[in-house]
Scaffold this motif. Sequence first.
Motif, PDB file in Angstrom:
ATOM      1  N   THR A   1       0.833  -1.205   0.000  1.00  5.59           N
ATOM      2  CA  THR A   1       0.000   0.000   0.000  1.00  5.59           C
ATOM      3  C   THR A   1       0.862   1.247   0.000  1.00  5.59           C
ATOM      4  N   ASP A   2       1.924   1.214   0.790  1.00  6.56           N
ATOM      5  CA  ASP A   2       2.804   2.382   0.917  1.00  6.56           C
ATOM      6  C   ASP A   2       3.575   2.656  -0.369  1.00  6.56           C
ATOM      7  N   VAL A   3       4.262   1.637  -0.901  1.00  7.89           N
ATOM      8  CA  VAL A   3       5.183   1.900  -2.012  1.00  7.89           C
ATOM      9  C   VAL A   3       4.472   2.044  -3.354  1.00  7.89           C
ATOM     10  N   THR A   4       3.183   1.703  -3.412  1.00 13.64           N
ATOM     11  CA  THR A   4       2.438   1.906  -4.654  1.00 13.64           C
ATOM     12  C   THR A   4       1.603   3.181  -4.628  1.00 13.64           C
ATOM     13  N   ASN A   5       1.685   3.929  -3.546  1.00 18.13           N
ATOM     14  CA  ASN A   5       0.952   5.190  -3.408  1.00 18.13           C
ATOM     15  C   ASN A   5       1.811   6.327  -3.948  1.00 18.13           C
ATOM     16  N   PRO A   6       1.410   6.959  -5.055  1.00 13.46           N
ATOM     17  CA  PRO A   6       2.222   8.029  -5.645  1.00 13.46           C
ATOM     18  C   PRO A   6       2.484   9.190  -4.695  1.00 13.46           C
ATOM     19  N   ASN A   7       1.663   9.338  -3.669  1.00  8.79           N
ATOM     20  CA  ASN A   7       1.848  10.437  -2.730  1.00  8.79           C
ATOM     21  C   ASN A   7       2.754  10.074  -1.554  1.00  8.79           C
ATOM     22  N   SER A   8       3.191   8.822  -1.513  1.00  5.09           N
ATOM     23  CA  SER A   8       4.051   8.385  -0.422  1.00  5.09           C
ATOM     24  C   SER A   8       5.506   8.720  -0.712  1.00  5.09           C
ATOM     25  N   ARG A   9       6.249   9.067   0.328  1.00 11.81           N
ATOM     26  CA  ARG A   9       7.685   9.318   0.167  1.00 11.81           C
ATOM     27  C   ARG A   9       8.429   8.037  -0.193  1.00 11.81           C
ATOM     28  N   ASN A  10       7.778   6.881  -0.006  1.00 16.48           N
ATOM     29  CA  ASN A  10       8.394   5.589  -0.316  1.00 16.48           C
ATOM     30  C   ASN A  10       7.927   5.015  -1.655  1.00 16.48           C
ATOM     31  N   TYR A  11       7.266   5.841  -2.453  1.00 16.32           N
ATOM     32  CA  TYR A  11       6.719   5.360  -3.728  1.00 16.32           C
ATOM     33  C   TYR A  11       7.814   4.759  -4.605  1.00 16.32           C
ATOM     34  N   ILE A  12       7.501   3.601  -5.214  1.00 13.34           N
ATOM     35  CA  ILE A  12       8.427   2.930  -6.122  1.00 13.34           C
ATOM     36  C   ILE A  12       7.761   2.793  -7.491  1.00 13.34           C
ATOM     37  N   LYS A  13       8.438   3.247  -8.516  1.00 11.11           N
ATOM     38  CA  LYS A  13       7.904   3.106  -9.874  1.00 11.11           C
ATOM     39  C   LYS A  13       7.791   1.626 -10.233  1.00 11.11           C
ATOM     40  N   GLU A  14       6.829   1.310 -11.091  1.00 10.71           N
ATOM     41  CA  GLU A  14       6.570  -0.097 -11.420  1.00 10.71           C
ATOM     42  C   GLU A  14       7.806  -0.811 -11.940  1.00 10.71           C
ATOM     43  N   GLU A  15       8.607  -0.122 -12.746  1.00 17.18           N
ATOM     44  CA  GLU A  15       9.766  -0.798 -13.328  1.00 17.18           C
ATOM     45  C   GLU A  15      10.810  -1.198 -12.284  1.00 17.18           C
ATOM     46  N   ASP A  16      10.711  -0.638 -11.087  1.00 17.00           N
ATOM     47  CA  ASP A  16      11.652  -0.975 -10.021  1.00 17.00           C
ATOM     48  C   ASP A  16      11.032  -1.872  -8.949  1.00 17.00           C
ATOM     49  N   ARG A  17       9.801  -2.292  -9.148  1.00 15.78           N
ATOM     50  CA  ARG A  17       9.141  -3.171  -8.167  1.00 15.78           C
ATOM     51  C   ARG A  17       9.515  -4.629  -8.453  1.00 15.78           C
ATOM     52  N   ILE A  18      10.748  -4.974  -8.139  1.00 11.43           N
ATOM     53  CA  ILE A  18      11.298  -6.295  -8.425  1.00 11.43           C
ATOM     54  C   ILE A  18      11.234  -7.159  -7.169  1.00 11.43           C
ATOM     55  N   VAL A  19      10.733  -8.383  -7.335  1.00 10.95           N
ATOM     56  CA  VAL A  19      10.608  -9.327  -6.221  1.00 10.95           C
ATOM     57  C   VAL A  19      11.326 -10.614  -6.589  1.00 10.95           C
ATOM     58  N   THR A  20      12.057 -11.184  -5.634  1.00 11.14           N
ATOM     59  CA  THR A  20      12.726 -12.454  -5.855  1.00 11.14           C
ATOM     60  C   THR A  20      12.162 -13.513  -4.906  1.00 11.14           C
ATOM     61  N   PHE A  21      11.909 -14.688  -5.457  1.00 11.86           N
ATOM     62  CA  PHE A  21      11.379 -15.827  -4.703  1.00 11.86           C
ATOM     63  C   PHE A  21      12.299 -17.031  -4.870  1.00 11.86           C
ATOM     64  N   ASP A  22      12.769 -17.583  -3.771  1.00 14.76           N
ATOM     65  CA  ASP A  22      13.315 -18.929  -3.816  1.00 14.76           C
ATOM     66  C   ASP A  22      12.164 -19.870  -4.183  1.00 14.76           C
ATOM     67  N   MET A  23      12.485 -21.096  -4.621  1.00 15.62           N
ATOM     68  CA  MET A  23      11.417 -22.013  -5.007  1.00 15.62           C
ATOM     69  C   MET A  23      11.188 -23.115  -3.964  1.00 15.62           C
ATOM     70  N   ASP A  24      12.127 -24.056  -3.841  1.00 15.74           N
ATOM     71  CA  ASP A  24      11.936 -25.211  -2.951  1.00 15.74           C
ATOM     72  C   ASP A  24      11.802 -24.770  -1.499  1.00 15.74           C
ATOM     73  N   GLY A  25      10.667 -25.102  -0.895  1.00 16.74           N
ATOM     74  CA  GLY A  25      10.431 -24.749   0.496  1.00 16.74           C
ATOM     75  C   GLY A  25       9.901 -23.349   0.706  1.00 16.74           C
ATOM     76  N   THR A  26       9.794 -22.578  -0.384  1.00 16.86           N
ATOM     77  CA  THR A  26       9.259 -21.218  -0.298  1.00 16.86           C
ATOM     78  C   THR A  26       7.875 -21.150  -0.916  1.00 16.86           C
ATOM     79  N   PHE A  27       7.694 -21.777  -2.077  1.00 15.89           N
ATOM     80  CA  PHE A  27       6.335 -21.900  -2.612  1.00 15.89           C
ATOM     81  C   PHE A  27       6.080 -23.259  -3.247  1.00 15.89           C
ATOM     82  N   VAL A  28       7.077 -24.142  -3.190  1.00  9.61           N
ATOM     83  CA  VAL A  28       6.944 -25.518  -3.656  1.00  9.61           C
ATOM     84  C   VAL A  28       7.427 -26.433  -2.534  1.00  9.61           C
ATOM     85  N   GLY A  29       6.743 -27.561  -2.325  1.00  8.55           N
ATOM     86  CA  GLY A  29       7.142 -28.485  -1.280  1.00  8.55           C
ATOM     87  C   GLY A  29       8.543 -29.026  -1.490  1.00  8.55           C
ATOM     88  N   GLU A  30       9.246 -29.272  -0.365  1.00  7.51           N
ATOM     89  CA  GLU A  30      10.585 -29.843  -0.449  1.00  7.51           C
ATOM     90  C   GLU A  30      10.768 -30.993   0.539  1.00  7.51           C
TER      91      GLU A  30
END
Length: 354
Positions: A52-81
């Motif tokens: 909510t904070d970083v997608t609000n253009p009026n927030s001092r923490n606003y992040i442009k879409e091109e910089d909204r990068i997320v990294t996910f490990d796979m095994d044990g993070t969203f797939v069973g291991e």
Amino acid sequence: MKKLIFPFVIIVAVMLGGCSKGDDNSVVQPKKENFTLWNQCEALSVLQEYVTDVTNPNSRNYIKEEDRIVTFDMDGTFVGELYPSYFEYNMLEYRVLDDPTYKDIAPEDVRETAQEIRDFVRNGKKLPDHFDMKHAYAAAKAYAGMTLAEFDAYVKAYAAKPANGFKGMTYGESFYKPMLQVFDYLRANGFTFYVISGSDRFICRALVDAIGIEPNRVIGMDVKLRSRKQGSEEGVNYTMGKEEDLIRTDELIIKNLKTNKVLQITQEIGKVPVLSFGNSGGDCAMHNYCLSNKYRCEAFMLIADDEARDHANREKALNLGNQWRESGYHVISMRDDFKTIYGDGVEKTDFTFK
């Protein structure tokens, strides 16, 4: 007939309940609930407040879409291991010791590695130190010569087998359903996510294809590729033809763990993530890299603390949870925070071996 008017009004109101009128007087459907498979918890509150904070253009923490990068490990993070080990370990064990098309021609060192996996999952014998690298070298050899299409089909065929230790689920269906809702939520809010795994890149691609993650969003362990007719020539000296396939070789390029994850993120994405999700010490470097971002950023660790619905070690998981909190990561408890793990109809069972 007048007595039917009031009930009729109630029925119409119920049918339209939760709907509102748009500017053009059309009916606007209510917004989809984002986290129906979650219990309200600290980690979820942090994530929602953050987005909510970083997608609000009026927030001092606003992040442009091109910089909204997320990294996910796979095994044990969203797939069973935990069935009873990593998918890629289980598959190598099958390939070398059970697959009739390969077991009689497997090199001795590859056979030794597969047997160590079998001894670990069946008898609890500890794996040798630095086994992740030993497995990587063995796996490179075990699938050498396969085209990318053949390997993709092989992975998916193995993924269609029933997941050991569970009833009502194949390996390829063993996604943590609450974490899939995180993908949906982030996608809807303009984030771009990548899978950053220690497992083979092409194994990961085959598995996440089922949930719509594009192959160019997957980074993992890599072996060197060649075109089929290339032979020993380097690609700078050879021009492949139109009809040539790419094949896997037995040459390991990188095992994508710990700081190697950061190096691969830097080379392939070119941006520092603002959110990072993992479940083990192999993800700490990736998390720390994320937390170095100039933007507001957060890192999350899942702990496998649900002994009723998964093959977990709660005591070990809770100790890890304390360690992750001290490192500045938010902890997601699979037992306390997930209403379900694998979805309806899936039951934990004892492991079985032929």
